[in-house]
Design an enzyme around this catalytic site. Structure first.
Site, short mmCIF file in Angstrom:
data_model
loop_
_atom_site.label_atom_id
_atom_site.label_comp_id
_atom_site.label_asym_id
_atom_site.label_seq_id
_atom_site.Cartn_x
_atom_site.Cartn_y
_atom_site.Cartn_z
CG ASP A 327 -1.98 -0.85 1.30
OD1 ASP A 327 -2.38 -1.24 0.21
OD2 ASP A 327 -2.50 -1.14 2.40
CG ASP A 618 -5.24 -0.60 5.27
OD1 ASP A 618 -5.98 -0.92 4.32
OD2 ASP A 618 -4.67 0.50 5.33
CG ASP A 622 -7.23 -4.50 1.74
OD1 ASP A 622 -7.61 -4.37 0.56
OD2 ASP A 622 -6.77 -3.57 2.42
P1 ATP Z 1 -3.52 2.82 0.11
O1 ATP Z 1 -4.27 1.68 -0.46
O2 ATP Z 1 -2.18 3.03 -0.44
O3 ATP Z 1 -3.56 2.91 1.60
P2 ATP Z 1 -5.24 5.02 0.04
O4 ATP Z 1 -5.23 5.09 1.50
O5 ATP Z 1 -4.98 6.27 -0.72
O6 ATP Z 1 -4.28 4.03 -0.53
P3 ATP Z 1 -8.02 4.59 0.16
O7 ATP Z 1 -7.99 4.91 1.58
O8 ATP Z 1 -8.80 3.47 -0.36
O9 ATP Z 1 -6.60 4.39 -0.41
O10 ATP Z 1 -8.46 5.93 -0.57
C1 ATP Z 1 -8.74 5.96 -1.94
C2 ATP Z 1 -9.25 7.31 -2.32
O11 ATP Z 1 -10.46 7.56 -1.64
C3 ATP Z 1 -8.32 8.44 -1.93
O12 ATP Z 1 -7.45 8.73 -2.97
C4 ATP Z 1 -9.27 9.57 -1.67
O13 ATP Z 1 -9.52 10.26 -2.88
C5 ATP Z 1 -10.52 8.90 -1.22
N1 ATP Z 1 -10.64 8.94 0.24
C6 ATP Z 1 -9.76 8.49 1.14
N2 ATP Z 1 -10.20 8.66 2.39
C7 ATP Z 1 -11.42 9.22 2.28
C8 ATP Z 1 -12.41 9.63 3.21
N3 ATP Z 1 -12.23 9.49 4.51
N4 ATP Z 1 -13.53 10.18 2.73
C9 ATP Z 1 -13.72 10.31 1.42
N5 ATP Z 1 -12.84 9.94 0.51
C10 ATP Z 1 -11.70 9.41 0.90
#
Ligand code: ATP
Length: 889
Positions: A327, A618, A622
């Site tokens: 990730d 996480d 997943d």
């Molecule tokens: P990784 O898989 O590397 O941890 P990540 O944390 O960026 O990646 P996600 O948490 O799934 O992946 O987030 C994907 C997308 O969703 C982000 O790029 C963001 O645009 C959106 N996002 C993340 N957190 C939120 C939230 N709390 N509320 C709304 N949208 C969100």
């Protein structure tokens, strides 16, 4: 009345808890005393005595015990005492090993145990699930295990998967507000209850503990659930097989020796003892125990570097990993987000650091103000003074809104939340419905590419206008520019509605407001780890829900990718057939905007090329990818219980670097086990050869049964374990990953066992020959007097044990000499060798022991001969390393 028939108020009254404050420490202590720990009693652990007797349950041990009795009956008391002592000492060493291994594994399991979020004394805190008591208020969110039976008192879109209890794998919808009339309704239909050992898969909720431990529904059926854990590793299984084959061969050789010697007219009883002792010495019964303890000690060491191994086979697989899928957020980056700029149709603004103004001070355009408020209302995080709670992305937005002069508690008091659609990594959106004076407003935040298509209008200087292509281009350009600066982009949108609407209607016909860009710097140590992995033949690949631009920018900073073409998005993957994707997959280093199910596809595609893949995760979703991966890695800090339980390894610090360290440890553990096994087998072979050759050539017996048993005892135990816990070799990370299908004896290990064994056996016989000739006899002669034989056997006894002890030192490394490694860099081995020699000297010099073992004191000259012969395998092995090193250059 059952708990599900009661109202929440009744439940709270009965359990004496105010859910907004939770229990007090005094209440907790009293209830812990009364109800005990929240623990399900599994099968009783084996006591030390039981372990001891389990060690004795072995065909070989029975034979040795029979030998003890027989020697006793015929009056060979010393022999029977020695044999019995060997049996006992062996069993004690076995128990200690088993106990240590068990303790190490148990400690690890404790670390991996899910924690529970409870409210006590008005504050939310994570506690050990075992500490829960009835009346505790438990906070549930998606991905959490339910730690006890709960009556829900609050729920928002809460879904719980109850298959562990009901067999039903579709998650059940939960609702705290219902009161069920029917007392006998099925557990699966008790919508206002949550049960131990189930998992929340969606939404949020709170519940009051109504039963803990054995009183829970799970506790009541626990006795039928004692699952046998699959903790044997592939190597252990292979070694078990090998042990069986070698065991049969050893028995075969022993029988052969017995038959030959009977024909030769030797004393049948003596030969019977020899055959048994040889079988005991040659059967590598210590293999399994040594591997188990080395693995257990290894995983304990790994837990100290933050890699918690949940499934033992992972240790081995780690050594073969050649692709790490990681990730981005939190693993490669610090997960410390700060909004650094924002963009609305009013233009781009850089957000300064650390300015917190009061609402009155700030001059914001209407658009900016609305955006900040949307981000604040559609948000579950909070900042109270120094205390930050929640998801870092959301914390960053609360901090951002603070800089705009908006305070979360105030905004929420003004515009209370009526309904919500929680964030999930599939939709990449979150929305809330908030009350606004007399009407309502839907506030949405999420990935820009997800929010934009839902919008029909855009906010332009305080006015809602129909969205045009030009507007979209402006936002996309602004977002791309932020992405290229490695910023994570989040968009805000809203719509006003007159009445409360169905949640399904919330994410439609919205007004787009603007975007923010937040920085999440890479972890400092990660770049070096990626380089180290590369050197070790391991490719690091990024898999993220974030936008490809942002993901690629970070990957580039970390040297994971060099060209934009190495990044692919989830939607592009969707357009590829499985065949094409499998073919192309190795060209990519960044998989962005992917959903959890893409992770499964990516792992499978990488595996289709024979790669051994580790995958981090996480979230709730997943779990399938973690299971499919060869090594599923869960995050210790941010990971959900679901992901942790599906994983093979947990990173206590969520850090990518820890994966690389774990691989290094895994490789070292495998190497150490290999050294230990090679040593054991060489020694056993040496012992067999000594006896077998003497029998075949009709020579007198070079060793007595008790002597063989003794030598086996001192070499099979401590030196073998000490080799197994040898100091890690930094240079393992210069090698390529080990091919998992590779035989344990690949790379000449089988040959080395042979060579070592033959050499040790030959030297023991040389010692016997010298011993006899010193007394004026030779090997083929009949009627050699006992005293001459005793002298020659003493020499053999010392050389056989001594050469094995010295040889263990040389086996520490295939190409590095003992001096390069540092003579004392494995103090355990030095101690084991010194201890072994000390015991030998004691046996020779203490008269009653010398009598018991039928050995004699030696002259100085003989000691020198013994020393010289014993050193030969060690010296030759060390000498051969010169050539190996030469070859490598
Ligand atoms: P990784 O898989 O590397 O941890 P990540 O944390 O960026 O990646 P996600 O948490 O799934 O992946 O987030 C994907 C997308 O969703 C982000 O790029 C963001 O645009 C959106 N996002 C993340 N957190 C939120 C939230 N709390 N509320 C709304 N949208 C969100």
């Amino acid at each position: 009345m059952m708990w599900h028939n009661k109202t929440t108020q009744q439940v709270e009254d009965e359990l004496g808890v105010d859910p907004s404050a939770g229990l007090s420490p005094q209440q907790v202590a009293a209830r812990l005393e009364k109800y005990g720990k929240n623990k399900i009693e599994g099968t009783k652990k084996k006591s030390l005595v039981a372990m001891f007797f389990a060690q004795m349950q072995d065909a070989l041990i029975y034979v040795l015990l029979a030998a003890t009795v027989i020697t006793f009956i015929i009056g060979e008391y010393t022999d029977s005492i020695i044999i019995l002592s060997v049996v006992l000492v062996n069993a004690i060493i076995g128990v200690v090993q088993e106990y240590k291994a068990e303790q190490a594994i148990e400690a690890l399991q404790k670390m991996a145990n899910p924690k529970t979020m409870v409210r006590r004394e008005g504050a939310n805190q994570e506690i050990d699930s075992e500490e829960l008591v009835p009346g505790d208020v438990v906070i549930i969110d998606a991905g959490r295990f339910i730690p006890a039976d709960l009556r829900l008192i609050e729920s928002s879109n809460l879904q719980i998967e109850e298959s562990a209890l009901t067999g039903e794998s579709v998650a059940a919808n939960k609702d705290a507000s219902v009161v069920i009339d029917n007392e006998d309704i099925n557990i699966g239909d008790r919508a206002n209850m949550a049960f131990r050992s189930t998992t929340a898969t969606y939404g949020r909720g709170e519940g009051v503990v109504i039963a803990t431990g054995m009183q829970t529904e799970m506790g009541k059926i626990a006795s039928i659930l004692d699952s046998a854990d699959d903790t044997e590793t592939p190597l252990q299984r292979r070694l078990d097989e090998l042990g069986k084959v070698l065991g049969l061969m050893a028995v075969g050789v022993s029988v052969l020796i017995l038959v030959i010697s009977v024909f030769q007219g030797r004393d049948t009883f003596d030969m019977f003892l020899i055959a048994i002792s040889l079988a005991v010495a040659a059967i590598p019964e210590g293999l399994a125990a040594i591997v188990a303890i080395v693995l257990a000690l290894g995983v304990t060491r790994m837990s100290k570097i933050n890699a918690i191994i949940k499934k033992l086979p992972a240790v081995e697989t780690l050594g073969s990993v050649n692709i790490i899928c990681s990730d981005k957020t939190g693993t490669l980056t610090q997960n410390r987000m700060t909004v650094v700029e924002h963009f609305t149709l009013m233009g781009n603004k850089t957000i300064p650091e650390n300015i917190i103004k009061s609402e009155a001070d700030v001059e914001l355009s209407a658009d900016e103000h609305l955006m900040a408020r949307s981000f604040l209302l559609c948000n579950d995080a909070s900042i109270e003074g120094e205390e930050e709670t929640g998801d870092p992305t959301e914390i960053a937005l609360v901090a951002y809104a603070q800089k705009m002069g908006l305070i979360k508690s105030k905004a929420e008091a003004q515009c209370p939340r009526i309904d919500e659609q929680p964030f999930d990594s599939e939709r990449k959106l979150m929305s809330t419905l908030n009350q606004m004076d007399t009407a309502y407003r839907v506030n949405i935040k999420g990935a820009m590419d997800r929010v934009l298509p839902l919008c029909t209008h855009v906010l332009d200087n305080g006015k809602e206008v129909a969205i045009t292509e030009a507007h979209k281009v402006a936002f996309i350009e602004a977002s791309t520019a932020m992405g290229e600066k490695a910023l994570r982009v989040l968009a805000a949108a809203y719509k006003n509605v007159d009445e409360v609407i169905d949640p399904k209607e919330m994410e439609k016909s919205l007004v787009f407001v603007g975007i923010v860009g937040m920085m999440d710097p890479p972890r400092e140590e990660v770049k070096d780890s990626i380089a180290e992995a590369k050197k070790a033949g391991i490719t690091a690949v990024m898999i993220t829900g974030d936008h490809p631009d942002t993901a690629f920018a970070i990957a580039k900073q970390l040297d994971m990718a060099s060209e934009r073409a190495q990044a692919i998005s989830g939607s592009e993957i969707n357009q590829m057939s499985e065949e094409v994707f499998n073919r192309e997959v190795l060209n990519y280093r960044v998989f962005a905007r992917v959903s959890p199910e893409h992770k499964v596809r990516i792992v499978k595609a990488l595996q289709s090329h024979g790669n051994i893949v580790s995958m981090t995760g996480d979230g709730v979703n997943d779990a399938p990818a973690l299971k499919v991966a060869d090594i599923g890695v869960a995050m210790g800090i941010t990971g959900t219980d679901v992901s942790k339980s599906a994983s093979d390894m947990i990173l206590a610090d969520d850090n990518f670097t820890t994966i690389v360290h774990a691989i290094e440890e895994g490789r070292n553990i495998y190497k150490n086990i290999k050294k230990s096994v090679i040593f054991l087998l060489s020694c056993n072979l040496g012992e067999v050869i000594t006896i077998l050759v003497a029998i075949i050539f009709a020579w007198p017996l070079p060793l007595l049964a008790t002597q063989i048993l003794w030598i086996n005892l001192i070499t099979d135990s401590f030196p073998a374990i000490a080799l197994g816990v040898d100091t890690p070799d930094k240079e393992v990370m210069n090698d390529k990953p080990r091919d998992p299908t590779e035989s344990f004896f690949a790379g000449g290990a089988g040959f080395r066992v042979m060579l070592g064994g033959v050499l040790i056996g030959a030297l023991a016989l040389v010692a016997f020959y010298i011993g006899l000739s010193e007394e004026g006899y030779h090997l083929g002669q009949d009627n050699i007097p006992e005293s001459a034989l005793a002298h020659a056997r003493t020499m053999t006894f010392l050389v056989l044990a001594g050469s094995q002890l010295f040889y263990s030192l040389a086996l520490r490394h295939e190409s590095k000499s003992i001096f390069q490694l540092g003579l004392f860099s494995n103090p355990y081995l030095i101690a084991a060798v010194v201890f072994g020699f000390a015991l030998q000297i004691i046996i020779i010099s203490v008269p009653f022991l010398a009598d018991a073992f039928k050995v004699q004191p030696l002259e100085m000259q003989d000691w020198l001969i013994v020393l010289g012969l014993s050193l030969i395998p060690f010296v030759l092995k060390e000498f051969s390393k010169l050539f190996i090193r030469y070859e490598k250059i």
